[in-house]
Motif scaffolding. Sequence first.
Motif, PDB file in Angstrom:
ATOM      1  N   THR A 101       8.599 -20.417  -2.621  1.00  0.00           N
ATOM      2  CA  THR A 101       6.761 -19.891  -3.670  1.00  0.00           C
ATOM      3  C   THR A 101       7.331 -19.203  -4.455  1.00  0.00           C
ATOM      4  N   GLU A 102       7.525 -17.781  -3.853  1.00  0.00           N
ATOM      5  CA  GLU A 102       7.694 -16.548  -3.701  1.00  0.00           C
ATOM      6  C   GLU A 102       7.778 -16.377  -5.273  1.00  0.00           C
ATOM      7  N   ASP A 103       7.558 -15.203  -5.913  1.00  0.00           N
ATOM      8  CA  ASP A 103       8.040 -14.452  -6.742  1.00  0.00           C
ATOM      9  C   ASP A 103       8.886 -14.015  -6.932  1.00  0.00           C
ATOM     10  N   PHE A 104      10.501 -14.047  -7.701  1.00  0.00           N
ATOM     11  CA  PHE A 104      11.132 -13.009  -7.355  1.00  0.00           C
ATOM     12  C   PHE A 104      10.846 -11.818  -8.714  1.00  0.00           C
ATOM     13  N   ASN A 105      10.266 -11.420  -9.461  1.00  0.00           N
ATOM     14  CA  ASN A 105      10.575 -10.915 -10.922  1.00  0.00           C
ATOM     15  C   ASN A 105      10.367  -9.303 -10.757  1.00  0.00           C
ATOM     16  N   ILE A 106      10.818  -9.032 -11.348  1.00  0.00           N
ATOM     17  CA  ILE A 106      10.093  -7.466 -11.056  1.00  0.00           C
ATOM     18  C   ILE A 106       8.670  -6.612 -12.145  1.00  0.00           C
ATOM     19  N   TYR A 107       8.108  -6.243 -11.686  1.00  0.00           N
ATOM     20  CA  TYR A 107       6.393  -5.947 -12.241  1.00  0.00           C
ATOM     21  C   TYR A 107       6.246  -4.262 -12.260  1.00  0.00           C
ATOM     22  N   CYS A 108       5.552  -4.088 -13.211  1.00  0.00           N
ATOM     23  CA  CYS A 108       5.535  -1.811 -13.074  1.00  0.00           C
ATOM     24  C   CYS A 108       4.320  -1.998 -12.027  1.00  0.00           C
ATOM     25  N   PRO A 109       5.024  -0.890 -11.568  1.00  0.00           N
ATOM     26  CA  PRO A 109       3.650  -0.734 -10.397  1.00  0.00           C
ATOM     27  C   PRO A 109       2.494  -0.610 -10.863  1.00  0.00           C
ATOM     28  N   LYS A 126       1.001  -1.202   0.217  1.00  0.00           N
ATOM     29  CA  LYS A 126      -0.060   0.108   0.091  1.00  0.00           C
ATOM     30  C   LYS A 126       0.760   1.383  -0.177  1.00  0.00           C
ATOM     31  N   TYR A 127       2.532   0.967   0.037  1.00  0.00           N
ATOM     32  CA  TYR A 127       3.141   2.029   0.596  1.00  0.00           C
ATOM     33  C   TYR A 127       4.326   1.739  -0.396  1.00  0.00           C
ATOM     34  N   LEU A 128       4.768   0.647  -0.630  1.00  0.00           N
ATOM     35  CA  LEU A 128       6.273   0.430  -1.368  1.00  0.00           C
ATOM     36  C   LEU A 128       5.619  -0.083  -2.838  1.00  0.00           C
ATOM     37  N   ASN A 129       6.222   0.399  -3.921  1.00  0.00           N
ATOM     38  CA  ASN A 129       5.946  -0.058  -5.324  1.00  0.00           C
ATOM     39  C   ASN A 129       7.293  -1.877  -4.849  1.00  0.00           C
ATOM     40  N   TYR A 130       7.969  -1.452  -4.285  1.00  0.00           N
ATOM     41  CA  TYR A 130       8.752  -3.017  -4.325  1.00  0.00           C
ATOM     42  C   TYR A 130       8.629  -3.615  -2.940  1.00  0.00           C
TER      43      TYR A 130
END
Length: 327
Positions: A286-294, A274-278
């Motif tokens: 199982t976590e997805d470590f890719n970077i996505y556009c906020p 809610k406060y941070l983009n990444y």
Amino acid sequence: MIEASFWEVYDDKSLKCKLCPHYCIIPESKHGRCLTRKNINQRLVLTNYGKVSSIALDPIEKKPLFHFFPGKMILSLGSFGCNMKCSYCQNYSISQKIAPTEDIDISYIVRLLEKLDDNIGIAFTYNEPFMWYEFIYDVVRSVKDKLPHKKVVLVTNGYVNQEPLEKLLPYIDSMNIDLKSFEDTFYQKICKASMKPVLDTIKMAYNKCHIEVTTLMVTNLNDSLCNIELIAKFLSDLDKNIPLHLTRYFPNYLLSNAPTSITLMGEAKKVAQKYLNYVYLGNVPTEDFNIYCPKCKSLVYNRIQRKSYLRDDLCPQCNFWIPLINK
């Protein structure tokens, strides 16, 4: 014996260390609480200068740094000693005792960095790097002089005084800083330290280099959603693009609390987003470590394939700027 920096005479038998906020008063022939500074004949001398307990070639993501040269390797060095006493320490064998070491020469480190073509530089990690301050300062000055293209990384608890931090920061390219909680009582009881100096380090480092922040969520101690929200708010007030790593705790050292609930970690991630983009979850397979556009949620960096889809640092779908340092 190498003399320490940042100390003064306290009385006719004791010295006062000024490297970190503990300001240890160290009697003759005794160590400070970090085990790396000793009073010998009214001089504060180092017990760990040039002494290496751990050395490895690591993925930069292991630091963890996810927005700083993703997919690259970095030479990682550690010694022994720490100025916190976290009861759940994951590296207690080198942080909470004088560990076995081997001597290493600065010129050897420089030559090694020259040979490692795919390596982006050097990371000081494993134990608390500020307890290796004088050696690190000498190393990074030599590296930046002889190999200016190489990067320098610190993985730190951030518990250091402003003067030594200011002196070192011009040579640092990136830091991962632990923010263990947003409650000072946690720092006092669990880490035997205090929170404000860490917040000051984060603020100062943010203005000088790339930073990412890690919070190890310890079950029933600092894993409340309220605590995570306060951390995210604090970081977003600096920059909502600061990556936050919420890491899963496992029982270790003096603490036997159950491992962090993965369900709770998922909820904490949503709160922080809610406060941070990444926001990333660590120690969760199982976590997805890719970077996505906020903004549009498009994939902009595939970490498995080590492939960036950015165009001039912009999302290819919506042109939203993505902070990703890779050159």
